[in-house]
Every structure is written in C-alpha cells, then in structure tokens.
Design an enzyme around this catalytic site. Structure first.
Site, mmCIF file in Angstrom:
data_model
loop_
_atom_site.group_PDB
_atom_site.id
_atom_site.type_symbol
_atom_site.label_atom_id
_atom_site.label_comp_id
_atom_site.label_asym_id
_atom_site.label_seq_id
_atom_site.Cartn_x
_atom_site.Cartn_y
_atom_site.Cartn_z
ATOM 1 N N LYS A 117 0.619 -0.664 -0.418
ATOM 2 C CA LYS A 117 -0.252 -0.145 -0.327
ATOM 3 C C LYS A 117 1.004 0.929 -0.119
ATOM 4 O O LYS A 117 1.643 1.499 1.047
ATOM 5 C CB LYS A 117 -0.951 -0.231 1.657
ATOM 6 C CG LYS A 117 -2.133 -1.257 1.246
ATOM 7 C CD LYS A 117 -2.828 -0.842 0.481
ATOM 8 C CE LYS A 117 -4.206 -1.640 0.272
ATOM 9 N NZ LYS A 117 -4.962 -1.918 -0.765
ATOM 10 N N LYS A 150 -13.021 -7.496 -7.163
ATOM 11 C CA LYS A 150 -13.646 -7.667 -5.434
ATOM 12 C C LYS A 150 -15.057 -7.969 -5.616
ATOM 13 O O LYS A 150 -16.230 -7.604 -5.862
ATOM 14 C CB LYS A 150 -14.151 -6.687 -4.501
ATOM 15 C CG LYS A 150 -12.417 -6.095 -4.565
ATOM 16 C CD LYS A 150 -12.002 -4.933 -3.066
ATOM 17 C CE LYS A 150 -10.976 -4.346 -2.483
ATOM 18 N NZ LYS A 150 -9.697 -5.116 -4.215
HETATM 19 O O1 LIG Z 1 -5.839 -6.903 -3.432
HETATM 20 C C1 LIG Z 1 -5.271 -7.560 -2.531
HETATM 21 O O2 LIG Z 1 -4.535 -8.027 -3.571
HETATM 22 C C2 LIG Z 1 -5.682 -8.033 -1.036
HETATM 23 C C3 LIG Z 1 -6.804 -6.775 -0.790
HETATM 24 C C4 LIG Z 1 -6.556 -5.602 -0.879
HETATM 25 O O3 LIG Z 1 -5.182 -4.846 -1.088
HETATM 26 C C5 LIG Z 1 -7.944 -5.141 -0.377
HETATM 27 C C6 LIG Z 1 -9.055 -5.492 0.319
HETATM 28 C C7 LIG Z 1 -9.816 -4.706 0.545
HETATM 29 C C8 LIG Z 1 -9.911 -3.329 0.707
HETATM 30 C C9 LIG Z 1 -8.594 -2.132 0.601
HETATM 31 O O4 LIG Z 1 -8.017 -1.477 1.089
HETATM 32 C C10 LIG Z 1 -7.570 -3.836 -0.502
HETATM 33 C C11 LIG Z 1 -7.453 -2.712 -1.678
HETATM 34 O O5 LIG Z 1 -7.641 -1.694 -2.433
HETATM 35 O O6 LIG Z 1 -7.298 -3.553 -2.924
HETATM 36 MG MG LIG Z 2 -7.140 -1.921 -4.199
#
Ligand SMILES: O=C(O)CCC(=O)C1=CC=C[C@@H](O)[C@@H]1C(=O)O
Ligand SMILES: [Mg+2]
Length: 308
Positions: free
Chosen positions: A141, A245
């Site tokens: 991140k 997602k």
């Molecule tokens: O996508 C991935 O590799 C892991 C999941 C992930 O990074 C996330 C899951 C849920 C909320 C977010 O903060 C974050 C994302 O932004 O992708």
């Molecule tokens: Mg993301």
C-alpha cells in the site's frame, strides 16, 4: 423455495490494515445459509462501504425482510443498492446446486499483501526467501505516508524482494496526478505488475492518461467496485487491468455476462472475507480470470489463521 438462516460475525484482524482510506481493524459480516430440505449452500455478506457497497446494517435488515424464506425470483431481483447481498445470495444458491460443494483449490497463486509502510521491509528481511514460493507476488500500500518517505522505502523494498518476485502498488486513490507521475517514474524498469487506483474514481481522465503513458499498467479497483461503473469503464474501452472484488461488485450472473461480452483483463481480489466468501470468489475467478495473474487473496496473515 429455500429456507434462509443468518449468522452474523465480527472479529478483529490479526494485523489491522492501514491504507489511504484509514485503519481497518475488524471484519464484520453475515454468513447466510440456504436450504431446500435436501441440500444446503452457504454465502457471505462482507460489505465494504468505503468502496460503495451497502452497510452491514442495511444488508442485515434487507435479509431479515425475507422472514426466513425466499425463492429464485427473490434472489435474482435483489436491487443494485445491495451488491453484497446479490453476491452472497446468488453464491449460496450456486453452492446449494453444487452440493456437497467440496472446497475449490485456487487456480493461480495468491499475491501476498505486505504490511503497509516500513513494516514491509522488516517482514521481507526477517523471512527466508523460500517461504514465499518460486515466483512470489507482493502487494504494498502507498499514499499513506509522505511520498518521498515511501519512495525511499520502495527502493529498499526492491532490494529486499526475493528473486523473481513481482510487485503491485496500491494507492487507494490517494495520489495527486503529479505524485502518480512520480511513482510511474520510480517504477520504470522495475518488476512492478501494476499501479492500482493511483487517482480517485472521479479523476477518470487522469487514470486514462497515466495508463496510456505505457510505463506501468494501471489497475482500477475503487473505480469499478460495482457493476454499473464496471460496465461504464468497459464501454469506454479500458485496456488496463480491472480488479474484481467479487464479494461487493454485485450479481455473479451479471458479472459473468459483462466478462463474457468484454473479455476484460481481470484480477480477483479479497475483501478480507472468510473462507465461505473466498470460496465463492475463487469459483468466479476460475471461470473469469483468463490471465494467470496472482489472485488478490494473500491476506490470510492479516486476517488470522483461525478465519481461513
Ligand atoms: O487485492 C489484494 O491483493 C488484497 C486485498 C486488498 O488489497 C484490499 C482489500 C480490501 C480493501 C482495500 O484496502 C484493499 C484494496 O484496495 O485492494
Ligand atoms: Mg485496491
């Protein structure tokens, strides 16, 4: 006609997630079970209001409205205000139809979500390279601390990565256009798969500009967190990557239709759901993720072993 059982859950993350959206400490959700007397199927409501889904409270109240019984017509007429409910109830119905629904093994490896900030360096420096497998993928991140500080850590991160690693950077929409350009410059020639959501969803022209520079692919996440926005981007002819997602985007049936129509380059991603929601998402990934990209489900360290 199915009977419907609701089972709320609420648990702390073993490692809270720090992103540009803030600090996320607990996952609260709702497991649901459909039964037709002979078979049963489980689904999971794992809302993410920061990404535009309904709240857990709204989802719970919506499901209570069925008063314990519903049919296919009810499931396929759930409104777009309830994408997490659309996913959970359609998934539970599909799991029931697959009964006894043996566990599905993922078709691609997981991308490992590293701790945010400097903690990622310590995680890599204190873990043997072979722990991560032969060609590991990591996600880190950014847009949480200052850019200069993160770019200094980034240079060290590149040194600490195991051999043959790939890296994904996720800004959660938190960079200015200038900062995003600077990050593209830092990524040039590095093993970076993509820069995820560098700008917020409303800055859609900036996202297109960044992607068309061709330095590093841009992946959309918050921009395509529901089926309506996904369709808008696909109709625009987006040629970058699309993070799906599954647990919050909405109806799996309609997601299949869009993916079959546009054949987008998708990467499935977790919302820190439990095994039940993850299994449903992995079934969709097996069907719809054509490229062998690591799956965004390497969040089990953050969730905690007992929830896997
Ligand atoms: O996508 C991935 O590799 C892991 C999941 C992930 O990074 C996330 C899951 C849920 C909320 C977010 O903060 C974050 C994302 O932004 O992708
Ligand atoms: Mg993301």
């Amino acid at each position: 006609m199915y009977s419907l059982t609701l089972q709320p859950y609420d648990y702390p993350f073993r490692r809270p997630l720090r992103t540009h959206h803030g600090l996320w400490k607990r996952r609260q959700g709702l497991l649901i079970k459909l039964s037709d007397g002979q078979r049963e199927g489980w689904g999971e409501i794992a809302p993410l209001p920061d990404f535009g889904s309904e709240s857990l409270e709204a989802a719970h109240e919506f499901c209570q409205g069925f008063q314990g019984h519903l049919d296919d017509g009810d499931i396929f007429s759930i409104g777009d205000r309830y994408p997490a409910c659309q996913f959970a109830l359609e998934s539970a119905r599909e799991a029931l139809l697959r009964y006894p629904n043996p566990p599905l093994q993922p078709n691609f490896p997981y991308c490992q979500l590293l701790p945010t900030g400097e903690a990622a360096l310590k995680r890599l420096q204190t873990t043997p390279n072979d722990h991560w497998g032969p060609s590991p993928c990591f996600k880190w991140k950014i847009a949480v601390e200052g850019m200069q500080q993160e770019q200094d850590w980034f240079q060290q991160l590149l040194q600490d990565l195991p051999p043959h690693s790939r890296l994904r950077l996720d800004a959660n929409g938190g960079l200015s256009q200038e900062e995003a350009q600077a990050w593209l410059g830092a990524c040039e020639g590095q093993p970076v798969d993509y820069l995820e959501q560098p700008r917020p969803p409303e800055a859609w022209q900036d996202l297109e500009t960044l992607h068309h520079q061709g330095v590093v692919p841009i992946a959309l996440d918050e921009s395509v967190a529901n089926l309506r926005d996904l369709e808008t981007w696909l109709q625009r002819g987006w040629s970058g990557i699309i993070v799906i997602k599954a647990a919050i985007i909405g109806s799996p049936r309609r997601l299949r239709q869009l993916c079959q129509q546009f054949q987008p380059d998708v990467v499935f991603s977790s919302v820190f759901e439990t095994r039940i929601g993850r299994q449903a998402a992995l079934h969709l990934a097996q069907e719809l993720q054509r490229k062998p990209r690591a799956l965004g489900f390497g969040v089990l360290e953050a969730i905690g072993e007992e929830r896997q």
